[in-house]
Enzyme design. Structure first.
Site, PDB file in Angstrom:
ATOM      1  CB  CYS A 163      33.911  29.421 -30.842  1.00 58.15           C
ATOM      2  SG  CYS A 163      33.120  30.989 -30.595  1.00 58.15           S
ATOM      3  CB  CYS A 198      33.160  30.224 -27.327  1.00 58.28           C
ATOM      4  SG  CYS A 198      32.619  29.625 -28.805  1.00 58.28           S
TER       5      CYS A 198
END
Length: 101
Positions: free
Chosen positions: A24, A27
């Site tokens: 991600c 993230c």
């Protein structure tokens, strides 16, 4: 992990849980921001990272549909929840406003 996770979120001090995935992009953006939050608040807070791919049962339990998702716990109670990336000051203000530190 579930029993250990329950012990962690039942802490007297606030616990910010970062549900993330290694693949991600946002993230990866959030990770250094959370380090700055920890550096600023120190021992007043715990920050725990939960990889949703390695811990699907916890992700399911908390209905994590997207990453990153942050949930703030104190004494086992969910105080706040947000998906996406926030800046350091927003996260700190949220923690201070929603918890007892």
């Amino acid at each position: 992990m579930n029993a250990n996770f329950d012990t962690i979120i039942n802490s007297d001090k606030p616990v910010l849980v970062d549900f993330f995935a290694t693949w991600c992009g946002p993230c990866k953006t959030l990770a250094p921001i959370l380090k700055q939050v920890k550096d600023t608040l120190g021992d007043q807070i715990a920050i725990v990272k939960i990889d949703v791919d390695k811990n699907p049962s916890i992700a399911t339990l908390y209905n994590i549909r997207g990453v990153p998702t942050m949930i703030l716990f104190q004494k086992g109670v969910q105080l706040w929840r947000q998906s996406g990336v926030l800046d350091k000051n927003d996260i700190i203000n949220t923690i201070v406003h929603n918890s007892k530190i």
